[in-house]
Design a protein around this motif. Structure first.
Motif, mmCIF file in Angstrom:
data_model
loop_
_atom_site.group_PDB
_atom_site.id
_atom_site.type_symbol
_atom_site.label_atom_id
_atom_site.label_comp_id
_atom_site.label_asym_id
_atom_site.label_seq_id
_atom_site.Cartn_x
_atom_site.Cartn_y
_atom_site.Cartn_z
ATOM 1 N N VAL A 195 93.477 -52.941 23.386
ATOM 2 C CA VAL A 195 94.124 -51.776 23.246
ATOM 3 C C VAL A 195 94.736 -52.787 24.729
ATOM 4 C CG1 VAL A 195 94.649 -49.353 23.801
ATOM 5 C CG2 VAL A 195 93.054 -50.446 22.128
ATOM 6 N N SER A 196 96.554 -52.198 24.808
ATOM 7 C CA SER A 196 96.780 -52.316 26.695
ATOM 8 C C SER A 196 97.245 -51.613 26.784
ATOM 9 C CB SER A 196 97.661 -53.156 25.835
ATOM 10 O OG SER A 196 97.669 -54.866 25.810
ATOM 11 N N LEU A 197 97.533 -51.231 28.028
ATOM 12 C CA LEU A 197 97.571 -49.532 29.021
ATOM 13 C C LEU A 197 97.987 -50.291 30.260
ATOM 14 C CD1 LEU A 197 93.893 -48.375 28.222
ATOM 15 C CD2 LEU A 197 95.903 -47.306 27.377
ATOM 16 N N ALA A 198 99.557 -50.111 29.887
ATOM 17 C CA ALA A 198 100.334 -50.547 30.683
ATOM 18 C C ALA A 198 101.073 -49.600 31.988
ATOM 19 C CB ALA A 198 101.907 -51.025 30.181
ATOM 20 N N VAL A 199 100.137 -49.906 33.571
ATOM 21 C CA VAL A 199 100.687 -48.659 34.472
ATOM 22 C C VAL A 199 102.080 -47.846 34.174
ATOM 23 C CG1 VAL A 199 100.792 -48.246 36.708
ATOM 24 C CG2 VAL A 199 98.822 -49.934 35.591
ATOM 25 N N ALA A 200 103.268 -48.528 33.348
ATOM 26 C CA ALA A 200 104.668 -47.996 33.248
ATOM 27 C C ALA A 200 104.168 -46.870 32.390
ATOM 28 C CB ALA A 200 105.444 -49.106 33.371
ATOM 29 N N ASP A 201 103.392 -46.842 31.841
ATOM 30 C CA ASP A 201 103.241 -45.930 30.676
ATOM 31 C C ASP A 201 102.672 -45.037 30.309
ATOM 32 O OD1 ASP A 201 104.901 -47.828 28.846
ATOM 33 O OD2 ASP A 201 103.364 -49.026 28.158
ATOM 34 N N ALA A 202 102.284 -44.857 31.131
ATOM 35 C CA ALA A 202 101.096 -43.735 31.644
ATOM 36 C C ALA A 202 101.932 -42.494 32.301
ATOM 37 C CB ALA A 202 100.342 -43.850 33.643
ATOM 38 N N PRO A 203 102.035 -41.361 31.369
ATOM 39 C CA PRO A 203 102.788 -40.040 32.504
ATOM 40 C C PRO A 203 102.679 -40.032 33.512
ATOM 41 C CG PRO A 203 100.285 -39.249 31.491
ATOM 42 C CD PRO A 203 100.132 -41.202 31.872
ATOM 43 N N PHE A 490 102.016 -44.582 46.385
ATOM 44 C CA PHE A 490 101.727 -42.853 46.121
ATOM 45 C C PHE A 490 101.706 -43.025 44.304
ATOM 46 C CE2 PHE A 490 100.556 -38.923 45.319
ATOM 47 C CZ PHE A 490 99.204 -38.731 45.706
ATOM 48 N N ILE A 491 102.079 -42.577 43.910
ATOM 49 C CA ILE A 491 103.313 -42.268 42.354
ATOM 50 C C ILE A 491 101.604 -43.810 41.348
ATOM 51 C CG2 ILE A 491 104.471 -41.777 40.213
ATOM 52 C CD1 ILE A 491 106.274 -40.794 42.521
ATOM 53 N N ALA A 492 102.956 -44.650 42.009
ATOM 54 C CA ALA A 492 101.703 -46.216 41.636
ATOM 55 C C ALA A 492 100.741 -46.512 41.284
ATOM 56 C CB ALA A 492 102.935 -47.340 41.259
ATOM 57 N N GLU A 493 100.488 -46.156 42.605
ATOM 58 C CA GLU A 493 98.906 -45.549 41.995
ATOM 59 C C GLU A 493 98.063 -45.158 41.493
ATOM 60 O OE1 GLU A 493 95.337 -45.354 45.906
ATOM 61 O OE2 GLU A 493 96.709 -46.833 45.872
ATOM 62 N N ALA A 494 98.889 -43.555 41.187
ATOM 63 C CA ALA A 494 98.351 -42.348 40.744
ATOM 64 C C ALA A 494 98.571 -43.217 38.807
ATOM 65 C CB ALA A 494 98.804 -40.636 41.638
ATOM 66 N N LYS A 495 99.192 -43.572 38.848
ATOM 67 C CA LYS A 495 99.428 -44.208 37.346
ATOM 68 C C LYS A 495 98.320 -45.306 36.693
ATOM 69 C CE LYS A 495 104.101 -43.065 35.932
ATOM 70 N NZ LYS A 495 105.533 -43.672 36.254
ATOM 71 N N ARG A 496 98.169 -45.974 37.967
ATOM 72 C CA ARG A 496 96.714 -47.389 37.674
ATOM 73 C C ARG A 496 95.910 -46.427 37.537
ATOM 74 N NH1 ARG A 496 97.154 -52.125 37.498
ATOM 75 N NH2 ARG A 496 95.147 -53.531 37.782
ATOM 76 N N ARG A 497 95.642 -45.141 38.646
ATOM 77 C CA ARG A 497 94.740 -44.927 37.987
ATOM 78 C C ARG A 497 93.778 -44.007 36.783
ATOM 79 N NH1 ARG A 497 94.149 -43.300 43.407
ATOM 80 N NH2 ARG A 497 95.515 -40.930 42.467
ATOM 81 N N VAL A 498 94.778 -43.699 36.189
ATOM 82 C CA VAL A 498 95.173 -43.001 35.799
ATOM 83 C C VAL A 498 95.212 -44.137 34.004
ATOM 84 C CG1 VAL A 498 96.501 -41.760 33.093
ATOM 85 C CG2 VAL A 498 96.609 -40.625 35.609
#
Length: 630
Positions: A195-203, A490-498
């Motif tokens: 299962v791959s979870l890309a940061v770019a695909d996060a909501p 800030f947004i990139a870090e929030a997505k990575r955290r998700v």
């Protein structure tokens, strides 16, 4: 007064004072000179054999010249490089004396005919007619600071060393008990659910408020600050600069071409398979089968039955084959040809030439410019130290860097730069060195002390002198100037955290007994079933490279989670397929050959280490330090 002193000098009190004075000199001053009297002035000793300072200096000089010719403009006489070269050269001299002692103990001799044949077989000593050329040989000796007698002694010692080494290496053989498990391990394949979870695909997270962004900006000053800037004056003296002042004649280029002909010739290479068996009759049977069209797998099986082995020797030139009789046979058949059995001290050899890569020699016209540049660099290196001393004297006399640079034709620049070579606006700063030397020069600038008097020091960028005029420390940029970058980070870090939380939840679910595929479906995430993964798979792997090593450490049905360049990946091992040694004779032969070669290397290294340990080696660190100085 003088008369009184003379009278007093004859008394017992004066004599006692003289004794004490002499003793004090012995302790505090003259003692060093007295203790140095009769000291061993050899750089090293191996038993009763001395390695003299002259021998060591010549060896270091030859190695430095070789590196200068090989690297050309990229070579700089850096103190660390010189230290490493010095230690390596001395160790080679030590090992040479160690092996000489062993060959004498074993009464091994190298006939003059063997030395002559070896030298006549060196490609680099051949003239235009392909025969041994005396002028080329003498040019080689001159360019490497060798006498003919000295070179012959080196060759004789090396041939003797080869006799010893080959005897040790001959005992290396890789048994099936070792090769088969290695093949199973190396050829093992694995399958996994991924299962791959890309940061770019996060909501998209909720839009951050300004207060959040300001806190993020303040809490991450390293991301939003200006770099440290240094206002510096820099002067450099390099072989590249000095080479513009020297002249290289056509005669010098022609002589260098003859002396270095081996550098411009690519010897013929042949891809060779070999069978080695102990019995001539079985070797002849294998040769006939091979000539009749049998494939390598069948030949490998036949060699195993005969008590021998079949190996892929890879691509070799004539010198790459250890025995002259093998080289003569392998290079005497056409491509695809199989030799008749050849006997050696190791048994009976049969060789097949799978592929021939013809040799090639570049002409003088093709390499003229390269040689001109190399010779100019060598002449410039001879000038560099004399010029550096003059510059150092001028700086010590009060000259500024700009004045010294103008007087002695140095590279010079007055710059303001950060540690990466950019100015305050992010533009690349022009430096007075070639591209390969930018980073060493920047390191010199950022290790210099502000206010220190400039000194010409040898670095990887050449001789460098630096004056630091001002240091501008890092400063946090105003929030208003970097708000877009702060918002993006800030947004990139929030997505990575998700995505990290999602990955951790999947990992927890599988450790609770749920298959990864089921856990992914429940979480609304996609997954892939990936098979045929290999340990050595890198470029064409269907999974992130960060996953391969952890995946091959898992037990069946275990799960792992790894961060990747684009996000996170979770994988569950679903299948392990060991390699079957009986189904891949060619792979068995390859691994047997690689393992035997590695074992032979280890045996030789351990043998040399043992010889050195019993040879009473003593190194003189004081003279080693002296040799390592430029």
């Amino acid at each position: 007064m003088l008369t009184a002193l003379r009278r007093m000098a004859g008394t017992w009190l004066a004599k006692l004072l003289f004794v004490l004075l002499i003793a004090s000199f012995a302790v505090w001053g003259i003692g060093d000179a007295v203790r140095d009297f009769g000291r061993d002035d050899s750089v090293a000793r191996v038993g009763d054999q001395a390695i003299t300072l002259d021998d060591a200096q010549a060896s270091v000089r030859r190695e430095m010249q070789r590196l200068a010719r090989q690297l050309g403009a990229q070579f700089e006489n850096d103190p660390r490089i010189r230290r490493a070269v010095t230690e390596q050269a001395i160790e080679q001299l030590v090992l040479d004396r160690v092996v000489r002692g062993e060959t004498q103990r074993l009464n091994l001799t190298v006939p003059d005919a063997a030395v002559r044949e070896f030298i006549f077989g060196i490609q680099g000593f051949r003239g235009m007619d392909g025969q041994f050329s005396r002028p080329v040989f003498e040019n080689f000796l001159r360019s490497n600071d060798l006498t003919e007698a000295g070179f012959l002694a080196l060759v004789r010692a090396d041939l003797a060393r080869q006799q010893v080494a080959q005897a040790v290496r001959a005992g290396a053989a890789a048994p099936d008990a070792l090769v088969r498990p290695l093949l199973r391990w190396q050829g093992e394949q694995r399958a996994a659910t991924v299962v791959s979870l890309a940061v770019a695909d996060a909501p998209e997270p909720p839009a951050p408020e300004e207060a959040q962004l300001r806190r993020y900006h303040e809490n991450n000053p390293e991301r939003f600050s200006t770099p440290e800037l240094r206002d510096a004056s820099v002067a450099v003296l390099t072989a590249e600069l000095l080479s513009r002042e020297v002249e290289v004649t056509d005669q010098e280029i022609a002589a260098a071409y003859e002396a270095r002909r081996g550098q411009f010739e690519t010897a013929e290479h042949r891809s060779i398979h070999q069978v080695l068996v102990p019995d001539e009759a079985k070797a002849r049977a294998i040769a006939e089968a091979w000539k009749g069209g049998a494939d390598f797998a069948a030949i490998t099986a036949q060699a195993d039955e005969a008590g021998g082995q079949a190996v892929d020797l890879g691509s070799l030139d004539r010198a790459g084959l250890p025995l002259p009789e093998l080289a003569e046979a392998a290079f005497g058949v056409a491509e695809g040809g199989v030799t008749d059995p050849v006997q050696s001290p190791f048994g009976w050899h049969v060789l097949k030439v799978e592929k021939i890569e013809p040799g090639h020699a570049r002409t003088l016209a093709e390499v003229r410019d390269t040689l001109r540049h190399e010779l100019a660099q060598e002449k410039a290196a001879d000038l560099a130290f004399d010029r550096a001393n003059k510059v150092e004297d001028a700086l010590a006399g009060g000259a500024t860097l700009a004045e010294a640079a103008q007087r002695f034709n140095l590279g010079f620049a007055a710059i303001r730069t950060d540690a990466t070579g950019h100015d305050a606006e992010g533009q690349e700063v022009a430096l007075p060195v070639i591209e390969a030397s930018r980073q060493p020069l920047l390191r010199a600038i950022f290790t210099a002390e502000r206010g220190a008097a400039p000194r010409l020091a040898e670095t990887e960028a050449g001789f460098v002198a630096v004056t630091i005029n001002e240091v501008v420390p890092p400063a946090l940029k105003p929030f208003e100037a970097v708000e877009p970058a702060v918002r993006e980070a800030f947004i990139a870090e929030a997505k990575r955290r998700v995505q990290e939380e999602r990955a951790a939840a999947l990992l927890a679910a599988t450790r609770g007994g749920k298959p990864l595929a089921e856990a992914a479906r429940e979480a609304g995430l996609g997954f892939r079933e990936v098979g045929a993964l290999r340990r050595d798979q890198r470029q064409d792997a269907p999974v992130p490279p960060e996953l391969l090593a952890p995946l091959f450490e898992l037990k069946l049905n275990e799960t792992t989670m790894v961060p990747t360049r684009t996000g996170f990946t979770v994988a569950q091992l679903t299948e392990v397929t060991p390699a079957d040694p009986d189904a891949d004779a060619a792979a068995m032969a390859r691994i047997r050959g690689e393992t035997a070669q590695a074992m032979a290397n280890d045996l030789e290294m351990q043998f040399m280490t043992a010889l050195r340990a019993r040879s009473n080696v003593r190194i003189n660190p004081r003279l080693v330090d002296q040799l390592a100085q430029p």
